[in-house]
Design an enzyme around this catalytic site. Structure first.
Site, short mmCIF file in Angstrom:
data_model
loop_
_atom_site.label_atom_id
_atom_site.label_comp_id
_atom_site.label_asym_id
_atom_site.label_seq_id
_atom_site.Cartn_x
_atom_site.Cartn_y
_atom_site.Cartn_z
N HIS A 1 38.26 -4.09 -53.96
CA HIS A 1 37.42 -5.15 -54.62
C HIS A 1 36.56 -5.88 -53.87
O HIS A 1 36.55 -7.02 -54.21
CB HIS A 1 38.42 -5.99 -55.58
N ASP B 1 44.52 -5.38 -53.76
CA ASP B 1 44.93 -4.77 -54.86
C ASP B 1 43.91 -3.66 -55.01
O ASP B 1 42.81 -3.58 -54.54
CB ASP B 1 44.89 -5.46 -56.20
N GLU B 2 44.28 -2.50 -55.56
CA GLU B 2 43.44 -1.34 -56.16
C GLU B 2 42.53 -1.12 -55.20
O GLU B 2 41.30 -1.09 -55.34
CB GLU B 2 42.61 -1.93 -57.46
N VAL B 3 42.98 -0.66 -54.13
CA VAL B 3 42.12 -0.06 -52.83
C VAL B 3 41.88 1.46 -53.21
O VAL B 3 42.28 2.30 -52.62
CB VAL B 3 42.89 -0.36 -51.56
N ASP C 1 50.20 -4.03 -56.17
CA ASP C 1 50.34 -2.83 -56.62
C ASP C 1 50.17 -1.68 -55.66
O ASP C 1 50.58 -0.49 -55.80
CB ASP C 1 48.94 -2.49 -57.61
#
Ligand code: NAG
Length: 473
Positions: free
Chosen positions: A92, A148-150, A199
């Site tokens: 992000h 997060d959410e890489v 996550d």
């Protein structure tokens, strides 16, 4: 349980990556947050931080000035609200990597979301961002480094090469970057503990996590925004994190921005259930493991997506969630507290329709957004698509040729004109209310997404009527 949950830190997440409130509005809201039971703020500035020097390109035109940031922070301090800054340092990073100056630091050339973890320059960039943010903050105990959410991690050219070496895995790649960023925070700011979204760590084996050295450096923030969050699963996850060496964990719930990418109104009941589930997780976890909970209020799903629920629209939901956490559960008494603190005569939990006016800052925005979201599109569609005079005698064919039967002037035009003037008045009120809270770019964006499609359809029909009538005369 009551005592324990009542004592937990409660951080309100302010997501500035969309619809960032004016500093003056924040000054009005902070005392309310305190009164509702917040103990701190998780500030995600994204592109609204006054980055300077080589980081200047990151700063959006509507970014806060250094003076505004200092003012908000000093108001928070005056309210006894602890501040935890959040800077994305891995995934992000769209707001950084979309700029040509930083595009060469992308993990995958064509995607601006994830940072290439192999480059020295990537770490220097992240350090510079953290340093600039820290320079405006005093007495920070925690610093959230995101992570997060890489997405697409491991898919860049350098990563592919790195992964060919024996024993290297995408998980180790992820942990080594988290470790590098966390070590950088620890060495520059020894009194600060880094926090990461959990996550990327959830699915990793205990062995991988333990061997990485990451558990000694960071506190994971376990996020789940579902109404039916799996309590036992979370308790097991916490036990696993402990066995790996994490001494403390955080929870993250949601009071908005988690139920639909283009959501405009809020079903408080959904968010209340999410918080009740988290209270249950807290009651079943070891007493000393929980550092606190962040109530997230997402303003966009990511840097490029549309806006979801605006902050003033979500204040009743935030109020219910904070009071529920503070009191260890939801009850008639909690509802009454919230109604009193927000000046609302009747709080609706199980419908999107908020009928009672409040006295809290921005409550007029809630009222007007409710009207627009419930009735604008439906009233225009009703008039244009389900009216037999229109479908029968004022079709696109007629409109294009300015053909008009007098019946239309009697049975349709007055309704169209009066509906248009009613909505123009509502939209003008909403515009004025939003100007108190938001910058022009936010108002434009929200109106273009939520108002103009229907309003312009209606305006067009009224214009076509005028022209057809003129042509006939
Ligand atoms: C969100 O998008 C869907 C279509 O994907 C649409 O049907 C719905 O009306 C939109 N909601 C809002 C609040 O704009």
């Amino acid at each position: 349980n009551r005592g324990r949950s009542g004592g937990m830190r409660r951080l309100v997440h302010l997501d500035m990556k969309g619809a960032a409130p004016r500093a003056a509005y924040l000054a009005e809201v902070l005392p309310l947050l305190r009164a509702l039971g917040a103990t701190g703020l998780l500030l995600e500035y994204e592109d609204t931080f006054p980055y300077a020097g080589p980081l200047g390109p990151l700063r959006a035109p509507h970014a806060y000035s250094p003076g505004e940031v200092r003012a908000v922070l000093s108001q928070a301090r005056a309210q006894g609200l602890e501040v935890v800054p959040l800077v994305q340092t891995f995934g992000h990073m769209e707001f950084v990597l979309k700029h040509k100056e930083f595009a060469h630091l992308r993990e995958v050339k064509v995607f601006p979301n994830a940072l290439n973890p192999h480059k020295e320059e990537s770490r220097a960039l992240v350090k510079a961002m953290i340093d600039q943010v820290m320079a405006l903050h005093e007495d920070v105990k925690w610093f959230h480094i995101g992570c997060d959410e890489v997405y697409y991690l491991g898919e860049g050219e350098e990563s592919k090469q790195w992964l060919q070496q024996e024993d290297n895995t995408p998980e180790k790649l992820c942990l080594s970057h988290i470790k590098a960023v966390a070590s950088c925070v620890a060495s520059s700011y020894p009194a600060v503990t880094p926090i990461v979204w959990d996550d990327m760590l959830r699915g990793m084996s205990e062995e991988t996590l333990a061997e990485s050295g990451v558990p000694q450096l960071v506190q994971p923030m376990i996020w789940d925004y579902a109404a039916d969050l799996d309590v036992e699963g979370k308790v097991h996850l916490i036990e696993k994190y402990r066995r790996c060496g994490f001494s403390k964990v955080w929870f993250a719930s949601a009071f908005k921005g988690a139920t639909g990418v283009n959501q405009s109104l809020i079903l408080i009941g959904h968010h209340l259930k999410n918080h009740l589930q988290w209270l249950e997780v807290a009651s079943k976890s070891p007493a000393d493991v929980l550092e606190g909970i962040a109530l997230t209020g997402w303003q966009r799903y990511d840097h490029f997506s549309v806006l979801c629920e605006l902050l003033p629209v979500a204040i009743p939901s935030l109020a219910v969630c904070l009071q529920t956490l503070k009191n260890g559960g939801y009850s008639e008494k909690v509802k009454e507290n919230v109604e009193e603190l927000l000046g609302m005569s009747n709080l609706e939990i199980d419908t999107f329709m908020s009928t009672s006016l409040g006295t809290f800052p921005g409550s007029n925005i809630l009222t007007l957004v409710t009207q627009v979201s419930f009735y604008l599109k439906s009233s225009v569609d009703e008039l244009l698509e389900r009216n037999r005079y229109v479908t029968g005698w004022f079709s696109p064919y007629h409109r294009k040729r300015k053909m008009i039967h007098p019946i239309i002037m009697h049975h349709f035009q007055p309704d169209a004109v009066s509906l248009l003037s009613k909505w123009n008045a509502v939209v003008q009120d909403l515009q004025a209310a939003m100007e108190q809270v938001f910058h022009t770019c936010t108002i434009e964006e929200w109106m273009e997404e939520n108002v103009y499609p229907s309003l312009q359809k209606l305006q067009q029909v009224v214009d076509d009527l005028d022209e057809a009538i003129k042509a006939q005369n």
